[in-house]
Scaffold this motif. Structure first.
Motif, PDB file in Angstrom:
ATOM      1  N   UNK A  56       0.841  -1.203   0.000  1.00 29.05           N
ATOM      2  CA  UNK A  56       0.000   0.000   0.000  1.00 29.05           C
ATOM      3  C   UNK A  56       0.876   1.253   0.000  1.00 29.05           C
ATOM      4  N   UNK A  57       1.905   1.265   0.839  1.00 25.85           N
ATOM      5  CA  UNK A  57       2.787   2.436   0.911  1.00 25.85           C
ATOM      6  C   UNK A  57       3.527   2.657  -0.408  1.00 25.85           C
ATOM      7  N   UNK A  58       4.061   1.576  -0.974  1.00 26.07           N
ATOM      8  CA  UNK A  58       4.800   1.701  -2.230  1.00 26.07           C
ATOM      9  C   UNK A  58       3.895   2.183  -3.360  1.00 26.07           C
ATOM     10  N   UNK A  59       2.694   1.638  -3.422  1.00 24.33           N
ATOM     11  CA  UNK A  59       1.778   2.040  -4.495  1.00 24.33           C
ATOM     12  C   UNK A  59       1.221   3.435  -4.276  1.00 24.33           C
ATOM     13  N   UNK A  60       1.024   3.835  -3.027  1.00 27.35           N
ATOM     14  CA  UNK A  60       0.599   5.210  -2.749  1.00 27.35           C
ATOM     15  C   UNK A  60       1.696   6.192  -3.161  1.00 27.35           C
ATOM     16  N   UNK A  61       2.950   5.819  -2.903  1.00 26.55           N
ATOM     17  CA  UNK A  61       4.061   6.664  -3.340  1.00 26.55           C
ATOM     18  C   UNK A  61       4.138   6.750  -4.855  1.00 26.55           C
ATOM     19  N   UNK A  62       3.927   5.625  -5.520  1.00 27.82           N
ATOM     20  CA  UNK A  62       3.914   5.618  -6.992  1.00 27.82           C
ATOM     21  C   UNK A  62       2.784   6.486  -7.531  1.00 27.82           C
ATOM     22  N   UNK A  63       1.640   6.411  -6.882  1.00 24.31           N
ATOM     23  CA  UNK A  63       0.507   7.239  -7.295  1.00 24.31           C
ATOM     24  C   UNK A  63       0.837   8.717  -7.117  1.00 24.31           C
ATOM     25  N   UNK A  64       1.461   9.062  -6.004  1.00 27.29           N
ATOM     26  CA  UNK A  64       1.812  10.467  -5.761  1.00 27.29           C
ATOM     27  C   UNK A  64       2.825  10.959  -6.795  1.00 27.29           C
ATOM     28  N   UNK A  65       3.793  10.124  -7.141  1.00 27.22           N
ATOM     29  CA  UNK A  65       4.768  10.510  -8.167  1.00 27.22           C
ATOM     30  C   UNK A  65       4.103  10.672  -9.533  1.00 27.22           C
ATOM     31  N   UNK A  66       3.197   9.763  -9.874  1.00 33.91           N
ATOM     32  CA  UNK A  66       2.479   9.880 -11.148  1.00 33.91           C
ATOM     33  C   UNK A  66       1.609  11.131 -11.161  1.00 33.91           C
ATOM     34  N   UNK A  67       0.983  11.436 -10.025  1.00 34.91           N
ATOM     35  CA  UNK A  67       0.156  12.644  -9.938  1.00 34.91           C
ATOM     36  C   UNK A  67       1.015  13.898 -10.066  1.00 34.91           C
ATOM     37  N   UNK A  68       2.224  13.867  -9.493  1.00 32.57           N
ATOM     38  CA  UNK A  68       3.124  15.012  -9.613  1.00 32.57           C
ATOM     39  C   UNK A  68       3.554  15.216 -11.065  1.00 32.57           C
ATOM     40  N   UNK A  69       3.825  14.128 -11.760  1.00 29.39           N
ATOM     41  CA  UNK A  69       4.190  14.227 -13.173  1.00 29.39           C
ATOM     42  C   UNK A  69       3.019  14.762 -13.999  1.00 29.39           C
ATOM     43  N   UNK A  70       1.837  14.281 -13.726  1.00 27.27           N
ATOM     44  CA  UNK A  70       0.638  14.756 -14.428  1.00 27.27           C
ATOM     45  C   UNK A  70       0.433  16.251 -14.179  1.00 27.27           C
ATOM     46  N   UNK A  71       0.575  16.672 -12.926  1.00 28.82           N
ATOM     47  CA  UNK A  71       0.416  18.089 -12.580  1.00 28.82           C
ATOM     48  C   UNK A  71       1.479  18.934 -13.283  1.00 28.82           C
ATOM     49  N   UNK A  72       2.714  18.446 -13.275  1.00 33.07           N
ATOM     50  CA  UNK A  72       3.810  19.187 -13.904  1.00 33.07           C
ATOM     51  C   UNK A  72       3.576  19.322 -15.408  1.00 33.07           C
ATOM     52  N   UNK A  73       3.160  18.244 -16.057  1.00 33.91           N
ATOM     53  CA  UNK A  73       2.912  18.289 -17.503  1.00 33.91           C
ATOM     54  C   UNK A  73       1.670  19.086 -17.852  1.00 33.91           C
ATOM     55  N   UNK A  74       0.800  19.314 -16.876  1.00 33.61           N
ATOM     56  CA  UNK A  74      -0.415  20.102 -17.103  1.00 33.61           C
ATOM     57  C   UNK A  74      -0.163  21.590 -16.942  1.00 33.61           C
ATOM     58  N   UNK A  75       1.057  21.967 -16.622  1.00 38.51           N
ATOM     59  CA  UNK A  75       1.379  23.381 -16.495  1.00 38.51           C
ATOM     60  C   UNK A  75       1.429  23.882 -15.069  1.00 38.51           C
ATOM     61  N   UNK A  76       1.363  22.991 -14.103  1.00 39.92           N
ATOM     62  CA  UNK A  76       1.462  23.340 -12.683  1.00 39.92           C
ATOM     63  C   UNK A  76       0.402  24.332 -12.230  1.00 39.92           C
ATOM     64  N   UNK A  77      -0.739  24.253 -12.823  1.00 35.39           N
ATOM     65  CA  UNK A  77      -1.837  25.132 -12.455  1.00 35.39           C
ATOM     66  C   UNK A  77      -2.779  24.465 -11.478  1.00 35.39           C
ATOM     67  N   UNK A  78      -3.957  25.029 -11.377  1.00 31.05           N
ATOM     68  CA  UNK A  78      -4.980  24.488 -10.497  1.00 31.05           C
ATOM     69  C   UNK A  78      -5.800  23.431 -11.208  1.00 31.05           C
ATOM     70  N   UNK A  79      -6.989  23.230 -10.701  1.00 25.57           N
ATOM     71  CA  UNK A  79      -7.902  22.280 -11.315  1.00 25.57           C
ATOM     72  C   UNK A  79      -7.636  20.848 -10.905  1.00 25.57           C
ATOM     73  N   UNK A  80      -8.059  19.918 -11.747  1.00 21.87           N
ATOM     74  CA  UNK A  80      -7.971  18.496 -11.441  1.00 21.87           C
ATOM     75  C   UNK A  80      -6.522  18.030 -11.234  1.00 21.87           C
ATOM     76  N   UNK A  81      -5.560  18.440 -12.061  1.00 18.57           N
ATOM     77  CA  UNK A  81      -4.195  17.954 -11.833  1.00 18.57           C
ATOM     78  C   UNK A  81      -3.659  18.292 -10.437  1.00 18.57           C
ATOM     79  N   UNK A  82      -3.885  19.503  -9.983  1.00 13.91           N
ATOM     80  CA  UNK A  82      -3.406  19.883  -8.646  1.00 13.91           C
ATOM     81  C   UNK A  82      -4.196  19.153  -7.574  1.00 13.91           C
ATOM     82  N   UNK A  83      -5.498  19.045  -7.753  1.00  9.83           N
ATOM     83  CA  UNK A  83      -6.334  18.379  -6.752  1.00  9.83           C
ATOM     84  C   UNK A  83      -5.962  16.918  -6.612  1.00  9.83           C
TER      85      UNK A  83
END
Length: 132
Positions: A56-83
């Motif tokens: 669970x911890x490893x996959x939660x960390x992987x999810x957080x890293x994937x979410x950070x990459x998604x947010x970064x590629x989305x322009x680091x703005x608000x909306x769904x990527x940041x949320x």
């Protein structure tokens, strides 16, 4: 057409995030199933539950890293990527608190927190499928 492919910059990170979210939810489901075995006093499930927490911890960390990459590629703005990034980080942090309560604290706090963690992980899945 899949909404994930409408923005070429975020298509890959969003697919990665969706996969990570599903794996994280599967690990949480595993923990719930093994916890149910423990409630019925099947102590053979204890190592499965204990080591499942590491997944669970490893996959939660992987999810957080994937979410950070998604947010970064989305322009680091608000909306769904940041949320989805903030929700993923909350799930990652909450998982450690929840596991600590399972090991050292009262089960009266561990079990409700596990349900809360499940809700947060499900919320991140909803956000991941609303993204584009």
């Amino acid at each position: 057409m899949d909404r994930a492919t409408t923005n070429p910059a975020t298509a890959g990170p969003l697919r990665l995030l969706r996969a990570a979210v599903l794996l994280h939810l599967a690990a949480i489901l595993w923990e719930g199933a093994t916890a149910g075995q423990l409630v019925t006093l099947n102590m053979d499930a204890l190592p499965l539950h204990y080591y499942g927490a590491f997944g669970v911890h490893a996959l939660a960390g992987s999810q957080a890293l994937a979410a950070a990459l998604y947010w970064q590629r989305s322009g680091r703005g608000g909306g769904i990527p940041r949320t989805v990034l903030l929700v993923s980080l909350a799930a990652f942090a909450l998982g450690f608190a929840q596991a600590a309560l399972g090991t050292y604290g009262p089960l009266q706090a561990h079990v409700p927190l596990a349900l809360f963690l499940t809700g947060i992980a499900a919320w991140s899945a909803v956000l991941a499928w609303r993204g584009r």
